[in-house]
Design a protein around this motif. Structure first.
Motif, PDB file in Angstrom:
ATOM      1  N   ILE A 233      37.014  73.452  58.515  1.00 39.74           N
ATOM      2  CA  ILE A 233      36.359  72.892  57.326  1.00 39.74           C
ATOM      3  C   ILE A 233      35.149  73.738  56.958  1.00 39.74           C
ATOM      4  O   ILE A 233      34.914  74.029  55.780  1.00 39.74           O
ATOM      5  CB  ILE A 233      35.951  71.417  57.564  1.00 39.74           C
TER       6      ILE A 233
ATOM      7  N   SER B 241      32.001  66.926  55.942  1.00 38.97           N
ATOM      8  CA  SER B 241      31.830  65.487  55.744  1.00 38.97           C
ATOM      9  C   SER B 241      32.668  64.739  56.790  1.00 38.97           C
ATOM     10  O   SER B 241      33.716  65.229  57.215  1.00 38.97           O
ATOM     11  CB  SER B 241      32.245  65.072  54.336  1.00 38.97           C
TER      12      SER B 241
ATOM     13  N   GLU C 115      36.042  76.791  55.068  1.00 35.47           N
ATOM     14  CA  GLU C 115      36.459  76.542  53.689  1.00 35.47           C
ATOM     15  C   GLU C 115      35.281  76.158  52.801  1.00 35.47           C
ATOM     16  O   GLU C 115      35.219  76.543  51.644  1.00 35.47           O
ATOM     17  CB  GLU C 115      37.493  75.421  53.645  1.00 35.47           C
ATOM     18  N   LYS C 116      34.386  75.341  53.326  1.00 35.49           N
ATOM     19  CA  LYS C 116      33.245  74.827  52.566  1.00 35.49           C
ATOM     20  C   LYS C 116      31.967  75.213  53.293  1.00 35.49           C
ATOM     21  O   LYS C 116      31.999  75.749  54.382  1.00 35.49           O
ATOM     22  CB  LYS C 116      33.301  73.293  52.481  1.00 35.49           C
ATOM     23  N   ILE C 117      30.835  74.870  52.694  1.00 33.24           N
ATOM     24  CA  ILE C 117      29.554  75.129  53.355  1.00 33.24           C
ATOM     25  C   ILE C 117      28.996  73.865  54.008  1.00 33.24           C
ATOM     26  O   ILE C 117      27.874  73.849  54.471  1.00 33.24           O
ATOM     27  CB  ILE C 117      28.529  75.724  52.368  1.00 33.24           C
ATOM     28  N   TYR C 118      29.794  72.795  54.003  1.00 38.18           N
ATOM     29  CA  TYR C 118      29.358  71.543  54.609  1.00 38.18           C
ATOM     30  C   TYR C 118      30.562  70.852  55.244  1.00 38.18           C
ATOM     31  O   TYR C 118      31.714  71.169  54.958  1.00 38.18           O
ATOM     32  CB  TYR C 118      28.727  70.611  53.574  1.00 38.18           C
TER      33      TYR C 118
ATOM     34  N   ASP D 176      36.321  64.311  55.842  1.00 37.89           N
ATOM     35  CA  ASP D 176      37.146  65.504  56.025  1.00 37.89           C
ATOM     36  C   ASP D 176      37.590  65.655  57.478  1.00 37.89           C
ATOM     37  O   ASP D 176      38.728  66.034  57.753  1.00 37.89           O
ATOM     38  CB  ASP D 176      36.390  66.759  55.584  1.00 37.89           C
TER      39      ASP D 176
END
Length: 70
Positions: free
Chosen positions: A12, A20, A15-18, A23
């Motif tokens: 994750i 959750s 793919e993203k910078i955070y 997720d």
């Protein structure tokens, strides 16, 4: 389980910078996209009702997420 959680969190994060919690729970396979959408749109009163695991496992995932964030 811990290894799978960390693997999902690493994927994750790439793919993203955070990250959750939703997720991570979906990535581990405890929550499906369909069930998440049902909860999000108010068809299900609380998220734990559609999760395919018990609260202690969800609590463990949240603890590992906190540890990973630190």
């Amino acid at each position: 389980m811990k290894r799978k959680i960390y693997s999902v969190m690493n994927n994750i994060l790439q793919e993203k910078i955070y990250i959750s919690p939703i997720d991570v729970i979906m990535g581990v396979g405890i929550l499906s996209v369909k069930d998440y959408e049902s909860w999000r749109f108010g068809h299900v009163p609380y998220l734990e009702q559609v999760c395919k695991s018990n609260l202690s496992n969800l609590s463990f995932i949240m603890r590992e997420l906190r540890t990973y964030a630190k």
